[in-house]
Motif scaffolding. Sequence first.
Motif, PDB file in Angstrom:
ATOM      1  N   ASN A  19      -6.058 -12.156  -1.386  1.00 11.84           N
ATOM      2  CA  ASN A  19      -5.093 -11.058  -1.391  1.00 11.84           C
ATOM      3  C   ASN A  19      -5.712  -9.751  -0.897  1.00 11.84           C
ATOM      4  O   ASN A  19      -5.202  -8.669  -1.186  1.00 11.84           O
ATOM      5  CB  ASN A  19      -4.530 -10.870  -2.798  1.00 11.84           C
ATOM      6  N   ARG A  23      -4.781  -0.244  -3.609  1.00 15.33           N
ATOM      7  CA  ARG A  23      -3.859  -1.103  -2.900  1.00 15.33           C
ATOM      8  C   ARG A  23      -4.613  -1.901  -1.853  1.00 15.33           C
ATOM      9  O   ARG A  23      -5.768  -1.610  -1.529  1.00 15.33           O
ATOM     10  CB  ARG A  23      -2.732  -0.285  -2.250  1.00 15.33           C
ATOM     11  N   GLN A  24      -3.964  -2.902  -1.313  1.00 17.18           N
ATOM     12  CA  GLN A  24      -4.543  -3.658  -0.207  1.00 17.18           C
ATOM     13  C   GLN A  24      -4.705  -2.754   1.008  1.00 17.18           C
ATOM     14  O   GLN A  24      -3.927  -1.811   1.197  1.00 17.18           O
ATOM     15  CB  GLN A  24      -3.618  -4.811   0.196  1.00 17.18           C
ATOM     16  N   HIS A  63       1.580  -3.512   5.831  1.00 13.42           N
ATOM     17  CA  HIS A  63       1.212  -2.430   4.918  1.00 13.42           C
ATOM     18  C   HIS A  63       0.722  -3.039   3.614  1.00 13.42           C
ATOM     19  O   HIS A  63       1.365  -3.925   3.034  1.00 13.42           O
ATOM     20  CB  HIS A  63       2.408  -1.513   4.662  1.00 13.42           C
ATOM     21  N   ARG A 103      -0.052  -3.882  -0.121  1.00 14.54           N
ATOM     22  CA  ARG A 103       0.720  -3.770  -1.360  1.00 14.54           C
ATOM     23  C   ARG A 103      -0.137  -3.149  -2.461  1.00 14.54           C
ATOM     24  O   ARG A 103      -1.367  -3.293  -2.465  1.00 14.54           O
ATOM     25  CB  ARG A 103       1.192  -5.154  -1.801  1.00 14.54           C
ATOM     26  N   GLU A 115       0.798  -4.454  -8.380  1.00 15.62           N
ATOM     27  CA  GLU A 115       1.853  -5.427  -8.089  1.00 15.62           C
ATOM     28  C   GLU A 115       1.267  -6.819  -7.905  1.00 15.62           C
ATOM     29  O   GLU A 115       1.822  -7.819  -8.385  1.00 15.62           O
ATOM     30  CB  GLU A 115       2.588  -4.975  -6.829  1.00 15.62           C
ATOM     31  N   ILE A 116       0.125  -6.897  -7.230  1.00 22.26           N
ATOM     32  CA  ILE A 116      -0.513  -8.190  -6.978  1.00 22.26           C
ATOM     33  C   ILE A 116      -1.055  -8.784  -8.279  1.00 22.26           C
ATOM     34  O   ILE A 116      -0.898  -9.974  -8.560  1.00 22.26           O
ATOM     35  CB  ILE A 116      -1.632  -8.038  -5.939  1.00 22.26           C
TER      36      ILE A 116
END
Length: 718
Positions: A36, A62-63, A120, A122, A126-127
């Motif tokens: 991820n 975030r990623q 973009h 995430r 959230e992950i």
Amino acid sequence: MATFLLEVGTEELPASFVSEALRQWEARIAPDLKENFLEPAAIQLYGTPRRLALLVEGLPDRQPDRQEEVKGPPAQAAFKDGKPTKAAEGFARSRGVEVSALEVRQTDKGDFVFVNQAIHGRPTAEILTELVPQWIFGLEGKRFMRWGDGDLRFPRPIRWLVTLLDDAVLPLTLENGSEICTSDRISAGHRVLHPAEISLTHAQEYVDTLRNAFVEVDSALRKQRIQEQTEAAARSAQGVAVISPDLLNEVTNLVEWPTAVVGRFDPEFLELPPEVAMMEMESHQRYFPVRPAADANTLLPCFVTISNGDPAKADLIAEGNGRVIRARLSDGKFFFDADRSQPLEAFVDKLETVTFEERLGSVRAKVRRIGAIAAHVADQLQLAQSDQEAVQRAALLCKADLVTQMVGEFPELQGVMGQKYALHAGEPEAVANAIFEHYLPRGAEDDLPQSLIGQIVGIADRIDTLVSIFSLGMLPTGSSDPFALRRAANAILNVTWAANLPLNLHQLLKTVVQDFVADPAIQIADAATLENQLSDFFLARVRSLLQDDRQIDYDLVNAVLGDNDPDYAERALIDLLDVRDRAQFLQSIRQDGTLDQVYETVNRASRLAAQGSLDTQSLDAATVIDPQAFQQPSEAAFFEALQDLLPQTQAAQAQRDYRKLITGLAAAAPVVSRFFDGPDSVLVMAEEATVRRNRLNLLSLLRNHARVLADFGAIVKG
């Protein structure tokens, strides 16, 4: 960068599951995060009887944003007459781009549509919300349970859930029917020493906060503390703690805040064999036995237990544990005295009531077969009459303790109690020791049997098991080996090699199979097939042990076992010591460079010899070479070199002195090179049949001499 804490709070977990769960998380969590596009700085795993936890440090918020190349349908399907089809439009729509963003590229399977898509990143939170339930319920283990009225399965009911991303609770809900577990920052301290709830303010404070609540979540530190406390407690009792690694690992996951406590029992129980008292303490009570510092074979009337309670009540805890172990040891003493009220031989006929395998009869029948097989082995080894009698006595008694009360309570003591009871009954020491030793090695860490009687009975026992189970068609497959047949075969080979027993396994298997055929109680469909299966199985174990345990290169193992060569296979089983010695010798001459001196010559000769008709056994050049057919001096020189080599090869065969053979081959190498490439070299495949046959026979003889050591065609040049 953020820190994420996950704690799964439960009722008391099985000790084995705690360590297994952490191993599974260790293998899974980092790859999941990497997949991820989240690569943290560190991942820490923690576990106690009431919780599994992980701390992920250095997580990005975030990623990262990224470009992703996606392959679509074939260009032929995506465009027709230069215009996009519904396939192209559907692909573009699925990727959230315009059709104009599609590109046609050539691949090895034709032209395909691709799109470079900006992705973009995430949010990390959230992950994690998606991954955490997978991490929890992706754990595998034995005896999972349901609780409440829901369908969730876990080794024990989940009672709380902590999910903190830095100082913020990551919202997560686990629904189990009418029970709902919502993530929070509330954890639990030690049940006795800190029964109040704990509110965690920040993920990074987890370890220290729990430690202040008398919970050491770090398994490694808890284990170290247990070992240090146990050793110190034993010293306070003027002894040394017996710390089994397995028990130490188990106890580590039975407590959250360990306190070592010394307990005591009545000295009269020291009359029990130390193995019995230790088994009672370790297996039933999870206590660490204590022995005198100067004597590893006796015990002191005390033990160390690891309490998970209030250290202030150590004396009360010690008293309670002492009462429990006294009751256990009383049972053990009763079993011990009852078993010794009759000689060990009295238990032999009771083995008729114990089934070895339904189609193979009782353990008593197995004992009869062990005696017969042991007699075959003793004959092969040419034992004196007195030793043969000892072998038969040990074979008769080797399983008798299986029906004693003590072994019924503690199966792990089989063999141990047989030895004790045999000595008590006045059996010779050699017989008693063999009863214990015939089980060795029980595992990878065990010693091998040292007495010849024990070695023979152990080999006979395992041969019987192998032939018996193979006769039923129950061969090991893949990782399935319920009767531990691979371990049995390995033990036979390791015992044979360690003791340098001149065992002809090929003949032994043939004889035992024929005995089985003659036994009306056992049905064998095809004796020849059974012999072949057993031979192939043992050859596979020889290969494995030489490569894995003795670090012999795979191609050298192939060379001594042959490449689908029945001559080499049979030779290996006829003389197990020889196949070991040849493999080790080849490895040594590879390492010192000697192998390189003969490899090219022998290998080249062997390849050409395959086109001839000479058998692989002939060695004497005088019987198969016609000097009148020589056309070049190099042929005569080759002939003379073979005659010089013959006594060295014969010495190698008779004395297993393969150094003489390799020295002879090295001396012949320049002569053979001259035969191939010198000024008087020859064309091996001459038109005249007699000359051609003569030259091929020269090469075949060289090959045959080399084959006394190994199949050089299987060796890979380094």
